[in-house]
Design an enzyme around this catalytic site. Structure first.
Site, PDB file in Angstrom:
ATOM      1  N   GLU A   5       6.901   5.665  -9.953  1.00  4.44           N
ATOM      2  CA  GLU A   5       6.260   6.770  -9.222  1.00  4.44           C
ATOM      3  C   GLU A   5       7.085   7.081  -7.973  1.00  4.44           C
ATOM      4  OE1 GLU A   5       2.118   6.118  -8.182  1.00  4.44           O
ATOM      5  OE2 GLU A   5       2.344   7.387  -6.405  1.00  4.44           O
ATOM      6  N   ARG A   9       7.119  12.410  -0.467  1.00  5.71           N
ATOM      7  CA  ARG A   9       6.938  12.274   0.982  1.00  5.71           C
ATOM      8  C   ARG A   9       8.245  12.410   1.743  1.00  5.71           C
ATOM      9  NH1 ARG A   9       3.296   6.767   1.097  1.00  5.71           N
ATOM     10  NH2 ARG A   9       1.899   7.394  -0.575  1.00  5.71           N
ATOM     11  N   THR A  37       1.933  11.144  -4.686  1.00  6.26           N
ATOM     12  CA  THR A  37       1.533  11.896  -3.496  1.00  6.26           C
ATOM     13  C   THR A  37       1.549  13.408  -3.782  1.00  6.26           C
ATOM     14  OG1 THR A  37       2.749  10.175  -2.258  1.00  6.26           O
ATOM     15  CG2 THR A  37       1.666  11.859  -0.965  1.00  6.26           C
ATOM     16  N   LYS A  74      -6.740   6.706 -10.448  1.00  2.29           N
ATOM     17  CA  LYS A  74      -6.134   5.829  -9.437  1.00  2.29           C
ATOM     18  C   LYS A  74      -7.223   5.494  -8.415  1.00  2.29           C
ATOM     19  CE  LYS A  74      -2.766   6.237  -5.653  1.00  2.29           C
ATOM     20  NZ  LYS A  74      -1.337   6.446  -5.405  1.00  2.29           N
TER      21      LYS A  74
HETATM   22  C1  3PG Z   1       1.289   4.245  -0.877  1.00  4.22           C
HETATM   23  O1  3PG Z   1       0.407   4.940  -0.465  1.00  4.22           O
HETATM   24  O2  3PG Z   1       2.374   4.152  -0.304  1.00  4.22           O
HETATM   25  C2  3PG Z   1       1.083   3.541  -2.158  1.00  4.22           C
HETATM   26  O3  3PG Z   1      -0.228   3.573  -2.525  1.00  4.22           O
HETATM   27  C3  3PG Z   1       1.582   2.155  -2.103  1.00  4.22           C
HETATM   28  O4  3PG Z   1       0.845   1.434  -1.220  1.00  4.22           O
HETATM   29  P1  3PG Z   1       1.411   0.024  -0.774  1.00  4.22           P
HETATM   30  O5  3PG Z   1       2.613   0.313   0.077  1.00  4.22           O
HETATM   31  O6  3PG Z   1       0.291  -0.626  -0.025  1.00  4.22           O
HETATM   32  O7  3PG Z   1       1.788  -0.707  -2.042  1.00  4.22           O
END
Ligand code: 3PG
Length: 208
Positions: free
Chosen positions: A40, A44, A68, A128
């Site tokens: 994934e 961002r 995201t 999710k």
């Molecule tokens: C995020 O929002 O970056 C992902 O859900 C991953 O979260 P994490 O960095 O806590 O694994």
């Protein structure tokens, strides 16, 4: 493949926020070598869509998607860049409809029972759970299993090597997502051997 088939093929989906485009392909290759081919890429960073496209083109063993995803425009651009699936931290009716219209496997995010009910109404049974750690973690998922029978989750947010197995042990958890297999410091240093090692350890996490 549908979203459940994609996610169900792995215990862990690496969540990758790629700052430098040049990191994308070696990072993806290290994760695939470690045994985690479903990736994934969060939208961002400025290089996210180009990173996605590079992985889709140059790492054929990876199954790469966009994370995201907040808007239908982002979803369409991710698909055009080669995304094989999309993930969102929460969801709107418009985004869910756009994913269906685009015929793109979609993993919409929820944090509450009501949000899950809304998505079930829209035909989604695989969600999710985000941010898993902050929103109730293992207890939430255990509590949701009976009322939301038939709904399954990919918890993400706050999951790491220390607790992934506990999440994967739950009957309503298909896989987990997380960034821990690609630490920022390892990526910045180009330490792909360390990424591969972390991925291999995550890929070995067993459901009981
Ligand atoms: C995020 O929002 O970056 C992902 O859900 C991953 O979260 P994490 O960095 O806590 O694994």
């Amino acid at each position: 493949m549908d979203m459940l088939a994609i996610a169900g093929s792995v215990p862990v989906i690496p969540v990758l926020t790629i700052e430098r485009l040049a990191d994308a392909v070696p990072l993806a290759r290290a994760l695939v070598r470690g045994g985690l081919p479903v990736l994934e890429i969060t939208l961002r960073t400025e290089s996210a869509l180009d990173a996605l496209k590079a992985i889709a083109t140059e790492v054929p063993d990876a199954v790469v998607g966009a994370g995201t995803v907040l808007t239908s425009d982002q979803l369409d651009r991710a698909k055009a860049s080669g995304a094989q699936f999309a993930v969102s931290p929460g969801c709107t009716a418009g985004l869910a409809a756009a994913a269906v219209a685009a015929k793109l496997p979609f993993l919409p995010g929820v944090q509450t029972i009501s949000e899950a009910m809304t998505l079930v109404d829209q035909g989604f049974r695989f969600l999710k759970f985000f941010p898993a750690g902050a929103a109730g973690g293992l207890d939430w998922l255990r509590s949701a299993a009976a009322p939301l029978a038939g709904v399954r989750f990919c918890p993400t947010g706050g999951i790491g090597a220390d607790n992934a197995a506990a999440f994967l042990a739950l009957s309503n958890v298909v896989c987990v997502g997380g960034s821990w297999v690609a630490p920022r410091i390892s990526v910045a240093a180009g330490d792909w051997a360390e990424v591969e090692r972390l991925a291999a350890a995550a890929a070995r996490v067993k459901r009981p």
